[in-house]
Design a protein around this motif. Structure first.
Motif, PDB file in Angstrom:
ATOM      1  N   ASN A   1       0.880  -0.969   0.413  1.00  0.00           N
ATOM      2  CA  ASN A   1       0.363   0.027  -0.027  1.00  0.00           C
ATOM      3  C   ASN A   1       1.055   1.603  -0.486  1.00  0.00           C
ATOM      4  OD1 ASN A   1      -2.471  -0.683   0.024  1.00  0.00           O
ATOM      5  ND2 ASN A   1      -2.719  -1.557   2.135  1.00  0.00           N
TER       6      ASN A   1
ATOM      7  N   SER B   1      -5.578  -6.053  -2.984  1.00  0.00           N
ATOM      8  CA  SER B   1      -6.523  -5.746  -1.513  1.00  0.00           C
ATOM      9  C   SER B   1      -6.644  -7.733  -1.445  1.00  0.00           C
ATOM     10  CB  SER B   1      -7.634  -5.316  -2.383  1.00  0.00           C
ATOM     11  OG  SER B   1      -8.812  -5.822  -0.908  1.00  0.00           O
ATOM     12  N   GLY B   2      -7.664  -7.962  -0.193  1.00  0.00           N
ATOM     13  CA  GLY B   2      -7.704  -8.938   0.045  1.00  0.00           C
ATOM     14  C   GLY B   2      -7.443  -9.691   0.874  1.00  0.00           C
ATOM     15  N   GLY B   3      -6.439  -9.230   1.756  1.00  0.00           N
ATOM     16  CA  GLY B   3      -5.615  -9.970   2.797  1.00  0.00           C
ATOM     17  C   GLY B   3      -4.983 -11.251   2.420  1.00  0.00           C
TER      18      GLY B   3
ATOM     19  N   LYS C   1      -5.810   1.609  -5.049  1.00  0.00           N
ATOM     20  CA  LYS C   1      -6.188   0.797  -4.474  1.00  0.00           C
ATOM     21  C   LYS C   1      -6.552   1.916  -3.185  1.00  0.00           C
ATOM     22  CE  LYS C   1      -5.959  -3.167  -1.314  1.00  0.00           C
ATOM     23  NZ  LYS C   1      -5.853  -2.095  -0.337  1.00  0.00           N
TER      24      LYS C   1
ATOM     25  N   HIS D   1     -10.112   2.640  -3.291  1.00  0.00           N
ATOM     26  CA  HIS D   1     -10.637   1.360  -2.438  1.00  0.00           C
ATOM     27  C   HIS D   1     -10.993   1.101  -0.912  1.00  0.00           C
ATOM     28  CE1 HIS D   1     -10.006  -3.089  -0.952  1.00  0.00           C
ATOM     29  NE2 HIS D   1     -11.166  -3.003  -1.746  1.00  0.00           N
ATOM     30  N   ASN D   2      -9.596   1.568  -0.561  1.00  0.00           N
ATOM     31  CA  ASN D   2      -9.193   1.651   0.842  1.00  0.00           C
ATOM     32  C   ASN D   2     -10.210   2.524   1.753  1.00  0.00           C
ATOM     33  OD1 ASN D   2      -7.501  -0.355   0.507  1.00  0.00           O
ATOM     34  ND2 ASN D   2      -6.254   0.164   1.796  1.00  0.00           N
TER      35      ASN D   2
ATOM     36  N   GLU E   1     -13.478   1.105   1.807  1.00  0.00           N
ATOM     37  CA  GLU E   1     -12.906   0.158   2.847  1.00  0.00           C
ATOM     38  C   GLU E   1     -13.810   0.865   4.030  1.00  0.00           C
ATOM     39  OE1 GLU E   1      -9.903  -2.519   2.574  1.00  0.00           O
ATOM     40  OE2 GLU E   1      -9.451  -1.750   4.863  1.00  0.00           O
ATOM     41  N   TYR E   2     -12.841   1.777   4.231  1.00  0.00           N
ATOM     42  CA  TYR E   2     -12.633   2.854   5.982  1.00  0.00           C
ATOM     43  C   TYR E   2     -14.773   2.760   5.469  1.00  0.00           C
ATOM     44  CZ  TYR E   2      -8.573   3.714   6.980  1.00  0.00           C
ATOM     45  OH  TYR E   2      -6.575   3.312   7.572  1.00  0.00           O
TER      46      TYR E   2
ATOM     47  N   GLN F   1      -5.105   2.291  11.994  1.00  0.00           N
ATOM     48  CA  GLN F   1      -5.140   2.517  10.759  1.00  0.00           C
ATOM     49  C   GLN F   1      -3.757   3.107  10.325  1.00  0.00           C
ATOM     50  OE1 GLN F   1      -7.353   6.778   9.116  1.00  0.00           O
ATOM     51  NE2 GLN F   1      -7.440   7.870  11.804  1.00  0.00           N
ATOM     52  N   LYS F   2      -3.512   2.243   9.270  1.00  0.00           N
ATOM     53  CA  LYS F   2      -2.278   2.685   8.890  1.00  0.00           C
ATOM     54  C   LYS F   2      -2.146   3.866   7.786  1.00  0.00           C
ATOM     55  CE  LYS F   2      -1.256  -2.055   8.869  1.00  0.00           C
ATOM     56  NZ  LYS F   2      -2.556  -2.589   8.145  1.00  0.00           N
TER      57      LYS F   2
ATOM     58  N   THR G   1      -4.308   4.678   4.517  1.00  0.00           N
ATOM     59  CA  THR G   1      -4.083   4.757   2.962  1.00  0.00           C
ATOM     60  C   THR G   1      -5.955   5.356   3.294  1.00  0.00           C
ATOM     61  OG1 THR G   1      -5.419   2.617   3.640  1.00  0.00           O
ATOM     62  CG2 THR G   1      -3.281   3.120   2.770  1.00  0.00           C
TER      63      THR G   1
ATOM     64  N   ARG H   1     -12.597   7.135  12.959  1.00  0.00           N
ATOM     65  CA  ARG H   1     -11.243   6.284  13.857  1.00  0.00           C
ATOM     66  C   ARG H   1     -10.639   7.587  14.658  1.00  0.00           C
ATOM     67  NH1 ARG H   1      -8.725   1.366   9.916  1.00  0.00           N
ATOM     68  NH2 ARG H   1     -11.083   0.897   9.458  1.00  0.00           N
TER      69      ARG H   1
ATOM     70  N   ILE I   1     -11.640  -6.917  -0.005  1.00  0.00           N
ATOM     71  CA  ILE I   1     -12.510  -6.813   0.774  1.00  0.00           C
ATOM     72  C   ILE I   1     -13.858  -6.001   0.790  1.00  0.00           C
ATOM     73  CG2 ILE I   1     -12.280  -5.268   3.318  1.00  0.00           C
ATOM     74  CD1 ILE I   1     -10.066  -7.896   3.345  1.00  0.00           C
TER      75      ILE I   1
HETATM   76  C1  6PG Z   1      -7.030  -4.620   1.686  1.00  0.00           C
HETATM   77  C2  6PG Z   1      -6.326  -3.914   2.737  1.00  0.00           C
HETATM   78  C3  6PG Z   1      -5.961  -3.275   3.181  1.00  0.00           C
HETATM   79  C4  6PG Z   1      -5.166  -2.612   4.532  1.00  0.00           C
HETATM   80  C5  6PG Z   1      -5.941  -3.472   5.375  1.00  0.00           C
HETATM   81  C6  6PG Z   1      -6.046  -2.233   7.530  1.00  0.00           C
HETATM   82  O1  6PG Z   1      -7.115  -4.567   0.698  1.00  0.00           O
HETATM   83  O2  6PG Z   1      -6.422  -6.344   1.614  1.00  0.00           O
HETATM   84  O3  6PG Z   1      -7.566  -2.632   2.706  1.00  0.00           O
HETATM   85  O4  6PG Z   1      -4.373  -2.971   2.497  1.00  0.00           O
HETATM   86  O5  6PG Z   1      -4.398  -2.630   4.773  1.00  0.00           O
HETATM   87  O6  6PG Z   1      -7.752  -3.525   4.770  1.00  0.00           O
HETATM   88  O7  6PG Z   1      -6.027  -0.607   6.570  1.00  0.00           O
HETATM   89  P1  6PG Z   1      -5.648   0.054   7.909  1.00  0.00           P
HETATM   90  O8  6PG Z   1      -5.122  -0.637   9.178  1.00  0.00           O
HETATM   91  O9  6PG Z   1      -5.709   1.259   7.013  1.00  0.00           O
HETATM   92  O10 6PG Z   1      -7.407  -0.387   8.773  1.00  0.00           O
END
Ligand code: 6PG
Length: 468
Positions: free
Chosen positions: A102, A128-130, A182, A185-186, A189-190, A259-260, A262, A287, A365
């Motif tokens: 990422n 994406s998909g862990g 991506k 996408h995140n 996702e949030y 959160q990281k 993204t 968050r 995700i």
């Molecule tokens: C994905 C996710 C992944 C992301 C985690 C944690 O698509 O597989 O987006 O890349 O690292 O979801 O994200 P946060 O730590 O920011 O919640």
């Protein structure tokens, strides 16, 4: 034997991706700073270990890959530059590096420029998909020089998730386009996760439902139009019982979301482009607020405002909450896609929005049935400006905005925070209003700063006179 591809980084994502590639028949040279981790990984790979070539040094690693080489990088964000520089020195002209972590797309574009001095191309690829996705099929969003992508396309396509036979992997544009997509996408996702958490809060605190009861509701919703990975795992998380205490595990988790970054990048990009993405912004803000645990505990005591009860009985409330979640989701995706449309124009990326929706239908995700509707909408070319103007979306939003409205109103009355759902509703109401209130803003700006305004009955910039 020379490897088809190289991979640096054997963490949970890298390791699983290496196994996935080996399983699809590719030979993979693997390298990591930790040599013990490399040998252990290969030893534990079983039969797949035969297609893994461990390399102790960077020079050995590069020497074990067939030229022109493609090397996937899946290392922690802080290590990307260091490893990239080592690769730049070791690789040859015509080779390419695929940053599959990422990364901020601005950084990707800087690295593309820096590596050009070595004649090495850089692809910025969102995966994406862990860890499960990496092992069994992720969604893959690639960006960068298209010739470099073509070299690695057979591998990426083979390992990606499939939706009804279609690979969830595509080249989306030059430069940092892949990492940008991506990022969005995140951001979505949030928003998805935040709105699910808000509805959970309403059910828990407004309706008094227990975690196992809520698990059933989400399980049920997952059989309908909200069908998605996140709703499915919400049901599973809510249904999990802690063995030691026999209480629902979710009740024991500290309510502080990490959160990281993204999701925050997505919002920064939206702001920079001047596109409204309030639903995503509210999710990032929530968050941040969640991290203020001590202040929240103090404030709860200091204000001591009793919580109102939800006025409708739960049988009547649950379908309304389902509508709210669906309408909120529509807004989050409309905003996320609008950000991508603007970025595409500004960067001259020509992002294929329909393809993006299509490769998010499996593996990632945010995969959901809803993304199939978005894919169809773009394929019918209905949504050039904004998804909210597409006939299918007009119908969906018209049917469901009432549920969103009732949920936000009732939550406000009861004192339950639903920031992303509220933001979604406000954005919807603002968007469908031909005459808003910015006329007064313009008047004020002209009054205090002589900034001028336009009049609806005259041409050109206008000023006061104001009653001072
Ligand atoms: C994905 C996710 C992944 C992301 C985690 C944690 O698509 O597989 O987006 O890349 O690292 O979801 O994200 P946060 O730590 O920011 O919640």
């Amino acid at each position: 034997m020379l490897a088809d591809i190289g991979l640096v980084g054997l963490g949970v994502m890298g390791g699983n991706l290496a196994l996935n590639m080996a399983e699809k028949g590719f030979t993979v040279a693997v390298h990591s700073l930790d040599w013990d981790a490399v040998t252990t990984f290969v030893a534990e790979a079983g039969d797949l270990g035969q297609r893994l070539i461990p390399a102790r040094t960077m020079a050995e690693f590069v020497g074990r890959i067939r030229a022109p080489r493609s090397v996937i990088l899946l290392v922690p964000a802080g290590a990307v530059d260091v490893v990239m520089r080592q690769l730049g020195a070791a690789l040859s002209r015509g080779d390419s590096v695929i940053d599959a972590g990422n990364s901020d797309y601005h950084e990707t574009e800087r690295r593309q420029r820096e590596m050009a001095q070595f004649g090495v191309t850089v692809l910025g690829v969102g995966i994406s998909g862990g860890h499960e996705g990496a092992r069994n099929g992720p969604s893959i969003m690639a960006g960068g020089p298209v010739q470099a992508y073509r070299m690695v396309e057979p591998v990426l396509t083979a390992v990606s998730a499939k939706f009804e036979g279609e690979a969830c992997c595509a080249w989306l544009g030059p430069g940092g386009a892949g990492h940008f997509v991506k990022t969005i996408h995140n951001g979505i996702e949030y928003a998805d996760i935040q709105m699910i958490a808000e509805i959970y809060g309403v059910m828990r605190d407004g309706l008094g439902l227990t975690a196992p009861e809520m698990a059933k509701v989400f399980e049920d919703w997952n059989r309908g139009r909200l069908n998605s990975y996140l709703i499915e795992i919400t049901a599973r998380v809510l249904a999990t019982i802690d063995e030691a205490t026999t209480r629902p595990l979710v009740d024991l988790i500290v309510d502080r979301a990490e959160q990281k970054g993204t999701g925050r990048w997505a919002v920064i990009e939206a702001q920079r482009l001047g596109v409204s993405a309030e639903t995503l912004e509210a999710a990032v803000g929530a968050r941040v607020l969640s991290s203020l645990g001590q202040q929240r505990s103090a404030a709860e005591k200091l204000y001591a405002i009793p919580r109102g009860r939800w006025k409708a009985p739960k049988e009547a409330a649950i379908p309304v909450l389902e509508q709210a979640l669906f309408a909120g989701k529509i807004m989050a995706y409309a905003q996320g896609f609008a950000v991508m449309a603007h970025a595409s124009e500004e960067n001259v990326w020509n992002l294929p929005l329909g393809t993006i929706a299509s490769i998010w239908r499996a593996g990632c995700i945010i995969r959901s049935q809803f993304l199939d509707i978005i894919t169809d909408t773009f394929r019918m070319d209905e949504a050039t400006l904004n998804l909210l103007l597409a006939p299918r979306f007009i119908a969906m939003m018209s049917e469901n905005h009432q549920g969103l409205r009732e949920t936000v109103a009732e939550a406000a009355r009861a004192g339950l925070p639903v920031p992303a759902l509220s933001a979604a509703l406000a954005a919807f109401d603002g968007y469908r209003q031909a005459r808003g209130t910015a006329n007064l803003i313009q008047g004020l700006r002209d009054y205090f700063g002589s900034h001028s305004f336009e009049r609806s009955d005259r041409v050109g910039a206008q000023h006061g006179p104001w009653n001072r």
